[in-house]
Design a protein around this motif. Structure first.
Motif, PDB file in Angstrom:
ATOM      1  N   SER A   1       5.794   3.757   0.230  1.00  0.00           N
ATOM      2  CA  SER A   1       5.265   2.426  -0.078  1.00  0.00           C
ATOM      3  C   SER A   1       5.644   1.471   1.051  1.00  0.00           C
ATOM      4  CB  SER A   1       5.855   1.936  -1.412  1.00  0.00           C
ATOM      5  OG  SER A   1       5.381   0.647  -1.717  1.00  0.00           O
TER       6      SER A   1
ATOM      7  N   ARG B   1       1.731  -4.501   3.815  1.00  0.00           N
ATOM      8  CA  ARG B   1       0.681  -4.605   4.827  1.00  0.00           C
ATOM      9  C   ARG B   1       1.153  -5.509   5.972  1.00  0.00           C
ATOM     10  NH1 ARG B   1      -4.703  -4.660   1.247  1.00  0.00           N
ATOM     11  NH2 ARG B   1      -3.768  -4.413  -0.787  1.00  0.00           N
TER      12      ARG B   1
ATOM     13  N   LYS C   1       0.859  -1.171   0.000  1.00  0.00           N
ATOM     14  CA  LYS C   1       0.000   0.000   0.000  1.00  0.00           C
ATOM     15  C   LYS C   1       0.903   1.231   0.000  1.00  0.00           C
ATOM     16  CE  LYS C   1      -3.732  -0.009   2.538  1.00  0.00           C
ATOM     17  NZ  LYS C   1      -4.671  -0.115   3.685  1.00  0.00           N
TER      18      LYS C   1
ATOM     19  N   THR D   1      -4.222   6.818   2.256  1.00  0.00           N
ATOM     20  CA  THR D   1      -3.551   5.602   1.788  1.00  0.00           C
ATOM     21  C   THR D   1      -4.135   5.210   0.440  1.00  0.00           C
ATOM     22  OG1 THR D   1      -5.122   4.187   2.979  1.00  0.00           O
ATOM     23  CG2 THR D   1      -3.047   4.741   4.106  1.00  0.00           C
ATOM     24  N   GLU D   2      -3.301   4.630  -0.408  1.00  0.00           N
ATOM     25  CA  GLU D   2      -3.716   4.185  -1.730  1.00  0.00           C
ATOM     26  C   GLU D   2      -3.571   2.670  -1.823  1.00  0.00           C
ATOM     27  OE1 GLU D   2      -2.410   8.190  -4.255  1.00  0.00           O
ATOM     28  OE2 GLU D   2      -1.211   6.354  -4.410  1.00  0.00           O
ATOM     29  N   GLU D   3      -4.632   2.033  -2.307  1.00  0.00           N
ATOM     30  CA  GLU D   3      -4.623   0.590  -2.526  1.00  0.00           C
ATOM     31  C   GLU D   3      -4.131   0.302  -3.947  1.00  0.00           C
ATOM     32  OE1 GLU D   3      -5.576  -1.806  -0.437  1.00  0.00           O
ATOM     33  OE2 GLU D   3      -6.564  -0.680   1.177  1.00  0.00           O
TER      34      GLU D   3
END
Length: 319
Positions: free
Chosen positions: A273, A276, A240, A300-302
């Motif tokens: 980056s 998880r 993520k 946050t970016e998935e």
């Protein structure tokens, strides 16, 4: 509630499906499918993705009866395409990428002619209903050559549905159409699916697959490299990105974050980056603040489907 006990579990089944195109004096034989195993569940919207030359069109055309497989088993709606090719072809409708219609027929005549080819009795034809469904009832008597590109593409969808097939294959259905028409076609695909049609979609628009499909297969070099529910496929990418928008512009990544995979984007945001469960977002934020930085906003970016696609297909030629 209708009884579904007699319906097949899978709309499409391919078992060790292979296809090799014969060579020429200038080119060796081309192995387009290398033992594909693939099952499309009845009632799903199934995405078939892959780069150009991956074997998607060959796969579809085998089930459409346009290409003869070299070996393996192929079934449509539980019907083996070798044992009962006519019934198997009747169970599937294919919307091709290319627009292939007689331009001197009207939409009404086009659908009536196609229904006749499939042996649909006049009393059972749904020509008016299909024209209305794709928004062409007001063009029923216009010549096809007078239709816009988007209208022609919608007519292709109606053509594929004249015999009410339980399986509909859409090969790049929105290639070259504008955003508004793409959304209209998406809505119609969802409507068909809601009525019980199983949809198989090939597309180069990863946004399209992510928007519509509930299960996705990725094909590369004639092989299936992934076939999973969409959410599970997205989870393959365990990285993520924490995006921090600093209150003051940064000239470099703060030293406190040197141990992380961090960069400053063109818009000035700091992107970090992380994996998880292995790295702490709270620790990253704490270290940024320890560097003297103030946070204006963060998110946050998935990973999206494009990230998964590239990760699974990139540089497979060198593997």
């Amino acid at each position: 509630m209708s009884d579904t006990s007699s319906l097949p579990e899978y709309a499409i089944e391919a078992i060790d499906l292979k296809k090799t195109y014969g060579g020429t004096q200038k080119a060796p034989p081309k192995e387009a499918l290398k033992g594909v195993d693939l099952k499309v569940r009845r009632g799903s919207i199934f995405g078939l993705l892959g780069p150009n030359g991956a074997g998607k069109s060959t796969f579809i055309n085998i089930f459409a009866g346009l290409v003869k497989k070299s070996s393996g088993t192929a079934r449509t709606w539980g019907i083996d395409i070798d044992k009962d090719s006519r019934a198997a072809r009747a169970a599937i409708g294919v919307v091709p990428q290319e627009i292939n219609m007689d331009v001197f027929f009207t939409p009404y005549e086009t659908l009536e002619l196609m229904a006749g080819f499939y042996g649909v009795p006049k009393a059972e034809r749904r020509t008016e209903e299909l024209l209305a469904a794709v928004g062409l009832e007001d063009k029923r008597n216009a010549y096809v050559r007078q239709l816009s590109g988007g209208m022609k593409r919608r007519l292709l969808v109606a053509k594929a549905m004249v015999h009410a097939p339980p399986v509909l294959v859409l090969d790049e259905p929105t290639a070259g159409v504008d955003i508004e028409l793409r959304r209209q076609l998406w809505d119609y695909v969802r409507e068909l699916h809601a009525r019980g049609t199983t949809i198989v979609l090939t597309t180069h628009y990863l946004e399209e697959a992510q928007e519509l499909c509930d299960e996705i297969a990725i094909v590369d070099q004639g092989q299936v490299v992934a076939c999973e529910p969409k959410e599970q496929l997205l989870q393959r990418m365990d990285r993520k990105t924490l995006v921090i928008e600093p209150a003051e512009a940064l000239s470099a990544v703060p030293g406190e974050l040197a141990a992380f995979d961090a960069e400053i984007r063109e818009d000035g945001a700091l992107a970090i980056s992380y994996r998880r469960g292995q790295e702490s977002v709270a620790e990253m934020i704490e270290k940024f603040r320890a560097s003297g930085g103030r946070i204006d906003d963060l998110r946050t970016e998935e990973p999206d489907l494009e990230d998964v696609f590239l990760a699974l297909t990139y540089n497979r030629e060198d593997a």
